[in-house]
Design a protein around this motif. Structure first.
Motif, PDB file in Angstrom:
ATOM      1  N   ASN A 292     -15.349 -27.638 -68.419  1.00  0.00           N
ATOM      2  CA  ASN A 292     -16.407 -27.994 -67.470  1.00  0.00           C
ATOM      3  C   ASN A 292     -17.086 -26.768 -66.847  1.00  0.00           C
ATOM      4  N   SER A 293     -18.412 -26.757 -66.892  1.00  0.00           N
ATOM      5  CA  SER A 293     -19.170 -25.684 -66.248  1.00  0.00           C
ATOM      6  C   SER A 293     -20.375 -26.278 -65.525  1.00  0.00           C
ATOM      7  N   ASN A 294     -20.362 -27.597 -65.352  1.00  0.00           N
ATOM      8  CA  ASN A 294     -21.471 -28.322 -64.711  1.00  0.00           C
ATOM      9  C   ASN A 294     -22.821 -27.959 -65.321  1.00  0.00           C
ATOM     10  N   THR A 295     -22.859 -27.885 -66.643  1.00  0.00           N
ATOM     11  CA  THR A 295     -24.103 -27.563 -67.357  1.00  0.00           C
ATOM     12  C   THR A 295     -24.812 -28.842 -67.803  1.00  0.00           C
ATOM     13  N   ARG A 296     -26.071 -28.964 -67.403  1.00  0.00           N
ATOM     14  CA  ARG A 296     -26.882 -30.117 -67.835  1.00  0.00           C
ATOM     15  C   ARG A 296     -27.883 -29.696 -68.897  1.00  0.00           C
ATOM     16  N   TYR A 297     -28.050 -30.530 -69.909  1.00  0.00           N
ATOM     17  CA  TYR A 297     -29.120 -30.299 -70.884  1.00  0.00           C
ATOM     18  C   TYR A 297     -30.350 -31.122 -70.529  1.00  0.00           C
ATOM     19  N   THR A 298     -30.125 -32.243 -69.860  1.00  0.00           N
ATOM     20  CA  THR A 298     -31.254 -33.031 -69.369  1.00  0.00           C
ATOM     21  C   THR A 298     -31.397 -32.731 -67.887  1.00  0.00           C
ATOM     22  N   GLU A 299     -32.292 -31.814 -67.589  1.00  0.00           N
ATOM     23  CA  GLU A 299     -32.490 -31.397 -66.200  1.00  0.00           C
ATOM     24  C   GLU A 299     -33.987 -31.250 -65.958  1.00  0.00           C
ATOM     25  N   PRO A 300     -34.670 -32.356 -65.617  1.00  0.00           N
ATOM     26  CA  PRO A 300     -36.135 -32.305 -65.459  1.00  0.00           C
ATOM     27  C   PRO A 300     -36.516 -31.684 -64.127  1.00  0.00           C
ATOM     28  N   SER A 301     -36.273 -30.364 -64.022  1.00  0.00           N
ATOM     29  CA  SER A 301     -36.472 -29.666 -62.741  1.00  0.00           C
ATOM     30  C   SER A 301     -37.939 -29.671 -62.306  1.00  0.00           C
ATOM     31  N   PHE A 302     -38.837 -29.960 -63.272  1.00  0.00           N
ATOM     32  CA  PHE A 302     -40.262 -30.066 -62.902  1.00  0.00           C
ATOM     33  C   PHE A 302     -40.505 -31.253 -61.974  1.00  0.00           C
ATOM     34  N   TRP A 303     -39.518 -32.138 -61.866  1.00  0.00           N
ATOM     35  CA  TRP A 303     -39.636 -33.279 -60.956  1.00  0.00           C
ATOM     36  C   TRP A 303     -38.806 -33.081 -59.684  1.00  0.00           C
ATOM     37  N   GLN A 304     -38.274 -31.884 -59.504  1.00  0.00           N
ATOM     38  CA  GLN A 304     -37.253 -31.745 -58.460  1.00  0.00           C
ATOM     39  C   GLN A 304     -37.762 -31.897 -57.019  1.00  0.00           C
ATOM     40  N   THR A 305     -39.087 -31.903 -56.845  1.00  0.00           N
ATOM     41  CA  THR A 305     -39.584 -32.149 -55.485  1.00  0.00           C
ATOM     42  C   THR A 305     -39.831 -33.641 -55.231  1.00  0.00           C
ATOM     43  N   HIS A 306     -39.552 -34.467 -56.242  1.00  0.00           N
ATOM     44  CA  HIS A 306     -39.664 -35.921 -56.042  1.00  0.00           C
ATOM     45  C   HIS A 306     -38.582 -36.361 -55.049  1.00  0.00           C
ATOM     46  N   PRO A 307     -38.954 -37.229 -54.106  1.00  0.00           N
ATOM     47  CA  PRO A 307     -37.958 -37.638 -53.093  1.00  0.00           C
ATOM     48  C   PRO A 307     -36.690 -38.288 -53.692  1.00  0.00           C
ATOM     49  N   HIS A 308     -36.811 -38.830 -54.898  1.00  0.00           N
ATOM     50  CA  HIS A 308     -35.623 -39.457 -55.499  1.00  0.00           C
ATOM     51  C   HIS A 308     -35.067 -38.662 -56.678  1.00  0.00           C
ATOM     52  N   TYR A 309     -35.388 -37.372 -56.744  1.00  0.00           N
ATOM     53  CA  TYR A 309     -34.795 -36.517 -57.795  1.00  0.00           C
ATOM     54  C   TYR A 309     -33.274 -36.553 -57.634  1.00  0.00           C
ATOM     55  N   PRO A 310     -32.543 -36.878 -58.731  1.00  0.00           N
ATOM     56  CA  PRO A 310     -31.100 -37.116 -58.566  1.00  0.00           C
ATOM     57  C   PRO A 310     -30.203 -35.892 -58.618  1.00  0.00           C
ATOM     58  N   PHE A 311     -30.714 -34.758 -59.120  1.00  0.00           N
ATOM     59  CA  PHE A 311     -29.829 -33.613 -59.361  1.00  0.00           C
ATOM     60  C   PHE A 311     -30.063 -32.491 -58.360  1.00  0.00           C
ATOM     61  N   GLU A 312     -29.186 -31.494 -58.424  1.00  0.00           N
ATOM     62  CA  GLU A 312     -29.308 -30.326 -57.557  1.00  0.00           C
ATOM     63  C   GLU A 312     -30.572 -29.543 -57.954  1.00  0.00           C
ATOM     64  N   GLN A 313     -31.240 -28.943 -56.967  1.00  0.00           N
ATOM     65  CA  GLN A 313     -32.463 -28.208 -57.265  1.00  0.00           C
ATOM     66  C   GLN A 313     -32.163 -26.838 -57.844  1.00  0.00           C
ATOM     67  N   VAL A 314     -33.060 -26.348 -58.699  1.00  0.00           N
ATOM     68  CA  VAL A 314     -32.890 -25.009 -59.274  1.00  0.00           C
ATOM     69  C   VAL A 314     -33.962 -24.067 -58.708  1.00  0.00           C
ATOM     70  N   LYS A 315     -33.725 -22.770 -58.837  1.00  0.00           N
ATOM     71  CA  LYS A 315     -34.671 -21.787 -58.277  1.00  0.00           C
ATOM     72  C   LYS A 315     -35.994 -21.752 -59.034  1.00  0.00           C
ATOM     73  N   GLU A 316     -35.881 -21.799 -60.388  1.00  0.00           N
ATOM     74  CA  GLU A 316     -37.109 -21.713 -61.170  1.00  0.00           C
ATOM     75  C   GLU A 316     -37.298 -22.943 -62.053  1.00  0.00           C
ATOM     76  N   PRO A 317     -37.984 -23.966 -61.521  1.00  0.00           N
ATOM     77  CA  PRO A 317     -38.190 -25.180 -62.311  1.00  0.00           C
ATOM     78  C   PRO A 317     -39.024 -24.919 -63.572  1.00  0.00           C
ATOM     79  N   ILE A 318     -38.716 -25.662 -64.638  1.00  0.00           N
ATOM     80  CA  ILE A 318     -39.476 -25.507 -65.881  1.00  0.00           C
ATOM     81  C   ILE A 318     -40.787 -26.308 -65.786  1.00  0.00           C
ATOM     82  N   PRO A 319     -41.814 -25.931 -66.567  1.00  0.00           N
ATOM     83  CA  PRO A 319     -43.107 -26.632 -66.493  1.00  0.00           C
ATOM     84  C   PRO A 319     -42.993 -28.095 -66.942  1.00  0.00           C
ATOM     85  N   ASP A 320     -43.847 -28.933 -66.374  1.00  0.00           N
ATOM     86  CA  ASP A 320     -43.798 -30.370 -66.638  1.00  0.00           C
ATOM     87  C   ASP A 320     -44.453 -30.719 -67.979  1.00  0.00           C
TER      88      ASP A 320
END
Ligand code: NDP
Length: 324
Positions: A292-320
Protein backbone atom coordinates in the motif's frame (compact mmCIF):
# COMPACT_ATOMS: atom_id res chain seq x y z
CA UNK A 1 -16.37 -27.04 -23.02
CA UNK A 2 -16.37 -26.36 -19.30
CA UNK A 3 -17.83 -23.30 -17.63
CA UNK A 4 -16.22 -21.92 -14.50
CA UNK A 5 -18.66 -21.35 -11.64
CA UNK A 6 -18.14 -17.94 -10.05
CA UNK A 7 -19.47 -17.71 -6.48
CA UNK A 8 -21.98 -15.03 -5.56
CA UNK A 9 -22.17 -12.49 -2.76
CA UNK A 10 -25.43 -11.61 -1.05
CA UNK A 11 -26.31 -7.93 -1.15
CA UNK A 12 -28.26 -6.13 1.58
CA UNK A 13 -31.41 -6.05 -0.54
CA UNK A 14 -31.39 -9.87 -0.76
CA UNK A 15 -30.14 -10.04 -4.33
CA UNK A 16 -26.86 -11.69 -5.35
CA UNK A 17 -23.80 -10.37 -7.17
CA UNK A 18 -21.26 -12.62 -8.93
CA UNK A 19 -17.93 -12.25 -7.08
CA UNK A 20 -16.00 -11.30 -10.26
CA UNK A 21 -17.00 -8.94 -13.05
CA UNK A 22 -15.56 -8.11 -16.45
CA UNK A 23 -14.48 -4.48 -16.73
CA UNK A 24 -15.35 -2.91 -20.08
CA UNK A 25 -13.88 0.55 -19.97
CA UNK A 26 -11.82 0.39 -23.14
CA UNK A 27 -10.64 3.98 -23.19
CA UNK A 28 -8.27 4.57 -26.03
CA UNK A 29 -8.10 0.82 -26.71
CA UNK A 30 -11.48 1.06 -28.35
CA UNK A 31 -10.09 3.48 -30.89
CA UNK A 32 -7.36 0.95 -31.70
CA UNK A 33 -9.83 -1.84 -32.37
CA UNK A 34 -10.51 -2.58 -36.00
CA UNK A 35 -14.19 -2.96 -35.29
CA UNK A 36 -14.93 -2.22 -31.63
CA UNK A 37 -18.59 -3.19 -31.91
CA UNK A 38 -17.96 -6.65 -33.29
CA UNK A 39 -14.81 -7.35 -31.27
CA UNK A 40 -16.32 -6.43 -27.93
CA UNK A 41 -19.50 -8.37 -28.66
CA UNK A 42 -17.43 -11.44 -29.54
CA UNK A 43 -15.38 -11.01 -26.39
CA UNK A 44 -18.47 -10.82 -24.16
CA UNK A 45 -19.90 -13.91 -25.88
CA UNK A 46 -16.65 -15.70 -25.12
CA UNK A 47 -16.72 -14.41 -21.55
CA UNK A 48 -20.22 -15.84 -21.06
CA UNK A 49 -19.06 -19.16 -22.53
CA UNK A 50 -16.27 -19.48 -19.98
CA UNK A 51 -18.34 -18.42 -16.97
CA UNK A 52 -18.39 -14.63 -16.63
CA UNK A 53 -21.84 -13.57 -15.48
CA UNK A 54 -21.16 -10.01 -14.31
CA UNK A 55 -20.33 -7.14 -16.66
CA UNK A 56 -19.30 -3.69 -15.54
CA UNK A 57 -20.05 -0.80 -17.84
CA UNK A 58 -21.17 2.85 -17.71
CA UNK A 59 -22.95 5.19 -20.07
CA UNK A 60 -19.64 7.07 -20.55
CA UNK A 61 -17.81 3.87 -21.65
CA UNK A 62 -19.90 3.44 -24.79
CA UNK A 63 -19.94 -0.33 -24.37
CA UNK A 64 -23.52 -0.88 -23.20
CA UNK A 65 -24.71 -1.72 -26.69
CA UNK A 66 -22.12 -4.44 -27.39
CA UNK A 67 -22.66 -6.04 -23.98
CA UNK A 68 -26.41 -6.06 -24.50
CA UNK A 69 -26.04 -7.58 -27.97
CA UNK A 70 -23.86 -10.41 -26.66
CA UNK A 71 -26.26 -11.17 -23.80
CA UNK A 72 -29.22 -11.17 -26.18
CA UNK A 73 -27.41 -13.60 -28.47
CA UNK A 74 -26.56 -16.05 -25.67
CA UNK A 75 -30.12 -15.92 -24.34
CA UNK A 76 -31.48 -16.57 -27.84
CA UNK A 77 -29.14 -19.57 -28.09
CA UNK A 78 -30.58 -20.91 -24.85
CA UNK A 79 -27.16 -20.91 -23.19
CA UNK A 80 -28.29 -18.60 -20.38
CA UNK A 81 -31.33 -16.76 -19.11
CA UNK A 82 -31.45 -13.05 -18.28
CA UNK A 83 -31.52 -13.96 -14.58
CA UNK A 84 -28.11 -15.64 -14.88
CA UNK A 85 -26.53 -12.35 -15.89
CA UNK A 86 -25.65 -9.36 -13.74
CA UNK A 87 -25.15 -6.02 -15.47
CA UNK A 88 -23.70 -3.07 -13.59
CA UNK A 89 -23.85 0.32 -15.28
CA UNK A 90 -23.43 3.92 -14.18
CA UNK A 91 -25.16 7.27 -14.42
CA UNK A 92 -22.88 9.96 -15.85
CA UNK A 93 -22.07 13.23 -14.07
CA UNK A 94 -24.00 15.47 -16.47
CA UNK A 95 -27.27 13.68 -15.62
CA UNK A 96 -27.45 14.45 -11.92
CA UNK A 97 -30.74 16.35 -11.84
CA UNK A 98 -33.44 14.13 -10.37
CA UNK A 99 -35.58 14.39 -13.50
CA UNK A 100 -32.63 13.52 -15.75
CA UNK A 101 -31.93 10.14 -14.13
CA UNK A 102 -34.87 8.27 -15.66
CA UNK A 103 -34.18 9.59 -19.16
CA UNK A 104 -30.48 8.68 -18.84
CA UNK A 105 -31.47 5.19 -17.76
CA UNK A 106 -34.00 4.82 -20.59
CA UNK A 107 -31.18 5.70 -22.95
CA UNK A 108 -29.05 2.93 -21.42
CA UNK A 109 -31.89 0.39 -21.66
CA UNK A 110 -32.53 1.43 -25.22
CA UNK A 111 -28.89 1.08 -26.24
CA UNK A 112 -28.34 -2.23 -24.49
CA UNK A 113 -31.70 -3.72 -25.42
CA UNK A 114 -32.06 -4.88 -21.80
CA UNK A 115 -35.36 -4.38 -20.01
CA UNK A 116 -33.74 -3.88 -16.63
CA UNK A 117 -30.31 -3.22 -15.13
CA UNK A 118 -29.10 -5.27 -12.17
CA UNK A 119 -27.06 -2.57 -10.49
CA UNK A 120 -27.18 1.14 -11.27
CA UNK A 121 -24.41 3.24 -9.76
CA UNK A 122 -23.97 6.98 -9.46
CA UNK A 123 -20.58 7.17 -11.22
CA UNK A 124 -19.27 10.15 -9.17
CA UNK A 125 -20.74 12.31 -6.40
CA UNK A 126 -20.03 15.43 -8.53
CA UNK A 127 -22.64 16.93 -10.84
CA UNK A 128 -21.79 18.89 -14.01
CA UNK A 129 -23.62 20.94 -16.60
CA UNK A 130 -23.43 19.84 -20.23
CA UNK A 131 -20.37 22.04 -20.78
CA UNK A 132 -18.67 20.46 -17.74
CA UNK A 133 -18.94 23.58 -15.64
CA UNK A 134 -19.77 22.53 -12.05
CA UNK A 135 -23.49 22.22 -11.37
CA UNK A 136 -24.88 22.82 -7.91
CA UNK A 137 -27.02 19.67 -7.96
CA UNK A 138 -26.46 17.88 -4.68
CA UNK A 139 -25.78 14.14 -4.86
CA UNK A 140 -28.76 13.51 -2.57
CA UNK A 141 -31.02 14.93 -5.28
CA UNK A 142 -29.38 12.54 -7.74
CA UNK A 143 -29.88 9.69 -5.29
CA UNK A 144 -33.65 10.46 -5.24
CA UNK A 145 -33.53 9.97 -9.01
CA UNK A 146 -31.88 6.57 -8.55
CA UNK A 147 -34.52 5.70 -5.94
CA UNK A 148 -37.22 6.64 -8.48
CA UNK A 149 -35.97 4.21 -11.15
CA UNK A 150 -35.43 1.55 -8.48
CA UNK A 151 -39.06 1.93 -7.43
CA UNK A 152 -40.13 1.54 -11.06
CA UNK A 153 -38.23 -1.77 -11.21
CA UNK A 154 -36.03 -0.59 -14.08
CA UNK A 155 -32.98 -1.20 -11.92
CA UNK A 156 -32.96 -4.02 -9.37
CA UNK A 157 -30.34 -2.53 -7.06
CA UNK A 158 -28.70 0.87 -6.63
CA UNK A 159 -25.34 2.02 -5.34
CA UNK A 160 -22.53 4.51 -5.80
CA UNK A 161 -18.99 4.78 -7.11
CA UNK A 162 -16.12 7.05 -6.05
CA UNK A 163 -17.84 8.21 -2.86
CA UNK A 164 -15.68 8.83 0.19
CA UNK A 165 -16.63 7.81 3.72
CA UNK A 166 -18.33 11.10 4.65
CA UNK A 167 -20.36 11.13 1.44
CA UNK A 168 -21.41 7.52 1.98
CA UNK A 169 -22.34 8.29 5.56
CA UNK A 170 -24.57 11.15 4.42
CA UNK A 171 -26.21 8.92 1.82
CA UNK A 172 -26.99 6.34 4.52
CA UNK A 173 -28.44 8.98 6.83
CA UNK A 174 -30.54 10.89 4.32
CA UNK A 175 -31.48 8.32 1.69
CA UNK A 176 -34.64 6.17 1.69
CA UNK A 177 -33.09 3.21 -0.14
CA UNK A 178 -29.72 1.97 1.11
CA UNK A 179 -26.88 1.66 -1.42
CA UNK A 180 -26.02 -2.04 -1.82
CA UNK A 181 -22.62 -1.47 -3.40
CA UNK A 182 -19.69 0.91 -3.51
CA UNK A 183 -17.32 0.78 -6.48
CA UNK A 184 -13.87 2.19 -5.77
CA UNK A 185 -10.27 1.79 -6.91
CA UNK A 186 -8.67 -1.19 -5.08
CA UNK A 187 -5.27 -2.78 -5.77
CA UNK A 188 -2.12 -3.58 -3.77
CA UNK A 189 -1.02 0.05 -3.79
CA UNK A 190 -4.44 1.34 -2.72
CA UNK A 191 -5.81 -1.18 -0.27
CA UNK A 192 -8.58 1.12 0.98
CA UNK A 193 -8.68 -0.51 4.41
CA UNK A 194 -10.74 2.15 6.19
CA UNK A 195 -13.30 2.78 3.48
CA UNK A 196 -13.77 -0.96 2.93
CA UNK A 197 -14.20 -1.60 6.65
CA UNK A 198 -16.76 1.19 6.84
CA UNK A 199 -18.68 -0.20 3.86
CA UNK A 200 -18.66 -3.74 5.28
CA UNK A 201 -19.90 -2.50 8.66
CA UNK A 202 -22.85 -0.99 6.76
CA UNK A 203 -23.42 -4.21 4.81
CA UNK A 204 -22.34 -2.61 1.53
CA UNK A 205 -20.56 -4.72 -1.09
CA UNK A 206 -17.30 -3.29 -2.39
CA UNK A 207 -16.37 -3.62 -6.05
CA UNK A 208 -12.70 -2.99 -6.81
CA UNK A 209 -11.76 -1.22 -10.02
CA UNK A 210 -8.28 -1.19 -11.64
CA UNK A 211 -7.57 -4.34 -9.56
CA UNK A 212 -4.28 -5.12 -11.29
CA UNK A 213 -2.80 -1.83 -10.13
CA UNK A 214 0.87 -1.36 -11.00
CA UNK A 215 1.20 -4.89 -12.43
CA UNK A 216 0.07 -3.53 -15.76
CA UNK A 217 0.88 -0.36 -17.66
CA UNK A 218 -1.09 2.73 -16.74
CA UNK A 219 -1.52 5.60 -19.19
CA UNK A 220 0.53 3.50 -21.61
CA UNK A 221 3.62 3.32 -19.43
CA UNK A 222 5.16 1.47 -16.51
CA UNK A 223 4.36 3.02 -13.15
CA UNK A 224 6.08 2.60 -9.77
CA UNK A 225 4.89 -0.33 -7.63
CA UNK A 226 5.00 -4.14 -7.78
CA UNK A 227 5.28 -5.71 -11.24
CA UNK A 228 4.57 -9.24 -12.48
CA UNK A 229 8.13 -10.20 -11.55
CA UNK A 230 7.84 -8.98 -7.96
CA UNK A 231 9.51 -11.60 -5.68
CA UNK A 232 6.57 -11.94 -3.25
CA UNK A 233 4.01 -12.28 -6.04
CA UNK A 234 6.31 -14.73 -7.86
CA UNK A 235 6.72 -16.81 -4.71
CA UNK A 236 2.95 -17.01 -4.19
CA UNK A 237 2.41 -17.68 -7.89
CA UNK A 238 4.81 -20.60 -7.69
CA UNK A 239 3.23 -21.93 -4.48
CA UNK A 240 -0.30 -21.96 -5.92
CA UNK A 241 0.53 -22.68 -9.55
CA UNK A 242 -0.99 -19.36 -10.61
CA UNK A 243 0.19 -16.16 -12.31
CA UNK A 244 1.02 -12.98 -10.34
CA UNK A 245 -2.12 -11.39 -11.86
CA UNK A 246 -4.23 -14.26 -10.51
CA UNK A 247 -2.62 -13.87 -7.08
CA UNK A 248 -3.57 -10.19 -6.98
CA UNK A 249 -7.14 -10.84 -8.17
CA UNK A 250 -7.49 -13.56 -5.53
CA UNK A 251 -6.17 -11.10 -2.92
CA UNK A 252 -9.21 -8.92 -3.68
CA UNK A 253 -11.57 -11.92 -3.55
CA UNK A 254 -10.09 -13.03 -0.22
CA UNK A 255 -10.76 -9.54 1.15
CA UNK A 256 -14.40 -9.96 -0.02
CA UNK A 257 -13.92 -7.30 -2.68
CA UNK A 258 -15.40 -7.97 -6.14
CA UNK A 259 -12.64 -7.42 -8.72
CA UNK A 260 -13.66 -6.16 -12.16
CA UNK A 261 -10.51 -6.67 -14.26
CA UNK A 262 -10.67 -5.48 -17.86
CA UNK A 263 -9.16 -7.48 -20.68
CA UNK A 264 -9.83 -7.74 -24.39
CA UNK A 265 -7.45 -10.69 -24.71
CA UNK A 266 -9.09 -14.16 -24.78
CA UNK A 267 -6.16 -15.82 -23.01
CA UNK A 268 -6.19 -13.31 -20.15
CA UNK A 269 -9.99 -13.48 -20.04
CA UNK A 270 -9.65 -17.13 -19.04
CA UNK A 271 -6.70 -16.48 -16.74
CA UNK A 272 -8.60 -13.82 -14.78
CA UNK A 273 -11.56 -16.09 -14.00
CA UNK A 274 -9.44 -19.06 -12.86
CA UNK A 275 -9.11 -17.76 -9.32
CA UNK A 276 -11.79 -19.73 -7.53
CA UNK A 277 -9.87 -22.97 -6.96
CA UNK A 278 -7.38 -21.67 -4.39
CA UNK A 279 -7.24 -19.29 -1.45
CA UNK A 280 -4.52 -17.13 0.11
CA UNK A 281 -3.53 -17.50 3.76
CA UNK A 282 -4.22 -14.58 6.10
CA UNK A 283 -0.50 -13.73 6.42
CA UNK A 284 -0.15 -13.76 2.63
CA UNK A 285 -3.01 -11.27 2.34
CA UNK A 286 -1.27 -9.10 4.89
CA UNK A 287 2.04 -9.27 3.04
CA UNK A 288 0.34 -8.02 -0.12
CA UNK A 289 -1.35 -5.29 1.94
CA UNK A 290 2.12 -3.92 2.67
CA UNK A 291 2.45 -2.73 -0.94
CA UNK A 292 0.00 0.00 0.00
CA UNK A 293 1.21 3.48 -0.96
CA UNK A 294 -2.19 5.18 -1.34
CA UNK A 295 -1.56 5.59 -5.07
CA UNK A 296 -4.56 6.38 -7.27
CA UNK A 297 -4.63 5.96 -11.03
CA UNK A 298 -8.08 7.49 -11.31
CA UNK A 299 -7.54 10.91 -9.80
CA UNK A 300 -9.48 13.62 -11.68
CA UNK A 301 -7.67 16.46 -9.91
CA UNK A 302 -8.97 18.87 -12.56
CA UNK A 303 -12.26 18.59 -10.67
CA UNK A 304 -10.76 19.02 -7.23
CA UNK A 305 -12.38 22.40 -6.58
CA UNK A 306 -15.83 20.84 -7.02
CA UNK A 307 -17.67 20.94 -3.68
CA UNK A 308 -18.27 17.18 -3.89
CA UNK A 309 -14.79 16.13 -5.06
CA UNK A 310 -14.25 12.86 -3.16
CA UNK A 311 -10.45 12.64 -2.92
CA UNK A 312 -7.62 14.51 -1.25
CA UNK A 313 -6.48 17.61 -3.16
CA UNK A 314 -3.13 17.70 -4.96
CA UNK A 315 -0.76 20.65 -5.44
CA UNK A 316 -0.68 20.55 -9.22
CA UNK A 317 -3.97 19.43 -10.77
CA UNK A 318 -3.82 17.96 -14.28
CA UNK A 319 -5.66 19.73 -17.15
CA UNK A 320 -9.33 18.88 -17.70
CA UNK A 321 -9.70 16.52 -20.69
CA UNK A 322 -13.46 17.05 -20.72
CA UNK A 323 -13.08 20.78 -21.30
CA UNK A 324 -10.12 20.72 -23.72
P1 NDP B 1 -7.35 -3.31 -14.70
O1 NDP B 1 -6.65 -3.47 -13.41
O2 NDP B 1 -8.50 -4.16 -15.01
O3 NDP B 1 -6.23 -3.43 -15.82
C1 NDP B 1 -6.54 -3.52 -17.18
C2 NDP B 1 -5.24 -3.68 -17.97
O4 NDP B 1 -4.58 -4.89 -17.58
C3 NDP B 1 -5.45 -3.77 -19.45
O5 NDP B 1 -4.39 -3.05 -20.05
C4 NDP B 1 -5.32 -5.26 -19.76
O6 NDP B 1 -4.79 -5.43 -21.05
C5 NDP B 1 -4.37 -5.74 -18.70
N1 NDP B 1 -4.62 -7.11 -18.19
C6 NDP B 1 -5.81 -7.64 -17.83
N2 NDP B 1 -5.66 -8.88 -17.34
C7 NDP B 1 -4.33 -9.15 -17.38
C8 NDP B 1 -3.56 -10.28 -17.02
N3 NDP B 1 -4.11 -11.38 -16.50
N4 NDP B 1 -2.21 -10.21 -17.21
C9 NDP B 1 -1.65 -9.11 -17.73
N5 NDP B 1 -2.34 -8.02 -18.09
C10 NDP B 1 -3.67 -8.04 -17.92
O7 NDP B 1 -7.72 -1.77 -14.76
P2 NDP B 1 -8.89 -0.86 -15.34
O8 NDP B 1 -8.51 0.52 -14.97
O9 NDP B 1 -9.14 -1.17 -16.75
O10 NDP B 1 -10.17 -1.22 -14.45
C11 NDP B 1 -11.01 -2.30 -14.72
C12 NDP B 1 -12.46 -1.87 -14.85
O11 NDP B 1 -12.89 -1.12 -13.71
C13 NDP B 1 -12.76 -0.93 -16.02
O12 NDP B 1 -12.80 -1.59 -17.26
C14 NDP B 1 -14.09 -0.37 -15.60
O13 NDP B 1 -15.11 -1.31 -15.88
C15 NDP B 1 -13.89 -0.19 -14.09
N6 NDP B 1 -13.46 1.18 -13.71
C16 NDP B 1 -14.34 1.96 -13.00
C17 NDP B 1 -14.02 3.25 -12.63
C18 NDP B 1 -15.01 4.07 -11.88
O14 NDP B 1 -14.84 5.30 -11.81
N7 NDP B 1 -16.02 3.49 -11.29
C19 NDP B 1 -12.70 3.85 -12.98
C20 NDP B 1 -11.82 2.92 -13.66
C21 NDP B 1 -12.20 1.64 -14.00
P3 NDP B 1 -5.50 -6.42 -22.13
O15 NDP B 1 -6.88 -5.91 -22.36
O16 NDP B 1 -4.63 -6.30 -23.33
O17 NDP B 1 -5.47 -7.78 -21.49
Amino acid sequence: RSTIAVPKLKMSDGREMPALGLGTYLGDDKNGMVSPEKELKDLVVKAIDIGYRHFDTASIYNTEEEIGDAIEMKIAEGAITREDIFVTTKLWNTKHKREDVASALWNTLDKSGLDYIDLYLMHWPMGFNDDYSFSDVDFMETWRGLEDVHKLGLVKSIGVSNFNKEQLQRLLEEGSVRPVALQIEVHPQLIQEQLINFAFAENIIVMGYSPLGSLVERFGRRVPGPKMEDPLLMELALKYGKSPAQIVLRWLVDRNVVPIPKTVNPKRLLENIKIFDFKLEQDEIEKINRFNSNTRYTEPSFWQTHPHYPFEQVKEPIPDPFRA
